[in-house]
Design an enzyme around this catalytic site. Sequence first.
Site, PDB file in Angstrom:
ATOM      1  N   GLU A 355       8.343  -4.997   0.614  1.00  0.00           N
ATOM      2  CA  GLU A 355       9.123  -4.557  -0.541  1.00  0.00           C
ATOM      3  C   GLU A 355      10.173  -5.599  -0.912  1.00  0.00           C
ATOM      4  O   GLU A 355      10.559  -5.711  -2.076  1.00  0.00           O
ATOM      5  CB  GLU A 355       9.782  -3.203  -0.256  1.00  0.00           C
ATOM      6  CG  GLU A 355      10.278  -2.497  -1.508  1.00  0.00           C
ATOM      7  CD  GLU A 355      10.694  -1.056  -1.261  1.00  0.00           C
ATOM      8  OE1 GLU A 355       9.906  -0.146  -1.592  1.00  0.00           O
ATOM      9  OE2 GLU A 355      11.797  -0.836  -0.729  1.00  0.00           O
ATOM     10  N   HIS A 386      -7.668  -2.377  21.626  1.00  0.00           N
ATOM     11  CA  HIS A 386      -8.937  -1.649  21.571  1.00  0.00           C
ATOM     12  C   HIS A 386      -9.272  -1.237  20.143  1.00  0.00           C
ATOM     13  O   HIS A 386     -10.091  -0.345  19.927  1.00  0.00           O
ATOM     14  CB  HIS A 386      -8.871  -0.431  22.493  1.00  0.00           C
ATOM     15  CG  HIS A 386      -8.674  -0.804  23.929  1.00  0.00           C
ATOM     16  ND1 HIS A 386      -9.723  -1.033  24.799  1.00  0.00           N
ATOM     17  CD2 HIS A 386      -7.541  -1.042  24.645  1.00  0.00           C
ATOM     18  CE1 HIS A 386      -9.251  -1.367  25.983  1.00  0.00           C
ATOM     19  NE2 HIS A 386      -7.929  -1.376  25.921  1.00  0.00           N
ATOM     20  N   LYS A 514       5.895   5.284 -10.676  1.00  0.00           N
ATOM     21  CA  LYS A 514       6.727   6.481 -10.853  1.00  0.00           C
ATOM     22  C   LYS A 514       6.768   6.897 -12.318  1.00  0.00           C
ATOM     23  O   LYS A 514       6.694   8.088 -12.636  1.00  0.00           O
ATOM     24  CB  LYS A 514       8.143   6.231 -10.331  1.00  0.00           C
ATOM     25  CG  LYS A 514       8.227   6.075  -8.822  1.00  0.00           C
ATOM     26  CD  LYS A 514       9.646   6.221  -8.302  1.00  0.00           C
ATOM     27  CE  LYS A 514      10.549   5.117  -8.736  1.00  0.00           C
ATOM     28  NZ  LYS A 514      11.877   5.165  -8.082  1.00  0.00           N
TER      29      LYS A 514
END
Length: 549
Positions: A355, A386, A514
Amino acid sequence: MKNINPTQTSAWQALQKHFDEMKDVTISELFAKDSDRFSKFSATFDDLMLVDFSKNRITEETLAKLQDLAKETDLAGAIKSMFSGEKINRTEDRAVLHVALRNRSNTPIVVDGKDVMPEVNAVLEKMKTFSEAIISGSWKGYTGKPITDVVNIGIGGSDLGPFMVTEALRPYKNHLNMHFVSNVDGTHIAEVLKNVNPETTLFLVASKTFTTQETMTNAHSARDWFLATAGDDKHVAKHFAALSTNAKAVGEFGIDTANMFEFWDWVGGRYSLWSAIGLSIILSVGFDNFVELLSGAHAMDKHFSTTPAEKNLPVLLALIGIWYNNFFGAETEAILPYDQYMHRFAAYFQQGNMESNGKYVDRNGHAVDYQTGPIIWGEPGTNGQHAFYQLIHQGTKMVPCDFIAPAITHNPLSDHHPKLLSNFFAQTEALAFGKSREVVEQEYRDQGKDPATLEHVVPFKVFEGNRPTNSILLREITPFSLGALIALYEHKIFTQGAILNIFTFDQWGVELGKQLANRILPELKDGSEVSSHDSSTNGLINRYKAWRA
């Protein structure tokens, strides 16, 4: 801060030429040439943290040229500008002063002609008083019972930082149960509310403006849930506190503004755990441990602001990152903590880095023609071994990695920690030096097997190595050392942004989605067919409506 295109500096041109000389040099060769390489390419911070950057594809000449780049782009001036309260976040006309929040020396830091430290200290004192009342049990809920559970409602920096720190410092945790709600998906808060009692739960609503859609949606749902049992609106004041600056909206919600904890526009969300946003941390581990967290960060702040570039840990890590991102073409970095309590550390700095430096426009407003922020990801070891280490070891992508581990564990159970740390040490060795064809064939001989009969398998067992890593070994994960570690990464991010000529402390990239969501939301409330978007978005919305009906 000066606006200097790094690619136009003589240092960048020198680095490009140097890269041509270095691109085929291996880490194995670098160690073979210099038996003293570890001591030359590692440093200790306060005898609490060892940073080993020797397993990188760098030489002393590489670092010298990278430090020339820092000089030519005026990194020193940028550091001074931030610490002096200059409004370096120019797109929002704001200072950037998370360092003031942990300024334990209490020296004046001035913004717009005003020393901010008295207000910082006043909010800290208010947080101390409030938290002590909650932790001691003297604060009672509406039925006279003490608080047992705290639910932090926030998103982004109002959630990731406090959640990461409270998890990392679980060994210091008191009796209060901590919960974090961030996602606007109702499932998140619904699952938390199943496990708490309205009579003994405190909600912290973390929103600077008190208008953040996700946070306020969750806050209103929490309030409705609470009032379904408590009944009277006046009881809200005993069970809700606000981390905000909007006193009017806080009061209208029903929260006593005496229980509103302020912070300032010079505190960026992803750097806000040091502010009132850290109240959940205090409630989890106590005020004294929070002060230790601040003190550790302040110690790293002093190191960063006063240490020459050639010995400055955040600067060195930042420069090495630029080397890989812009010259080797490595677009990603993995953060791999070998400590289960640190399981949210990579996610926190995924936000912190991506960000901050995920920008394509420079400080002059022009599109860049070089790489800016890397992709950040990671998981705790040994789980990651793993899962995705296969690609790091034998894939076609270079993935520089930071390995982080404590020498001393909080849970010395049997031989768990030696086994964990043996993997920590082994992985960086394996990534750096690999395993040659000759070694694979010799292993077959040692097992009494003829390599010729297994020739078809040999190539798959060869590790090229030459995969770069940093190792950060902490003495122990304490509030102080964690604070220093977080600040180390914060300043690494700032350094890269300063050198790459981008604005690190805004985040306009979150806005468009947004805005469009606010436009789409009313369209979801009726059954009519939507046709106001592109065919893909229209098709998705209309199928959603059809299935929902």
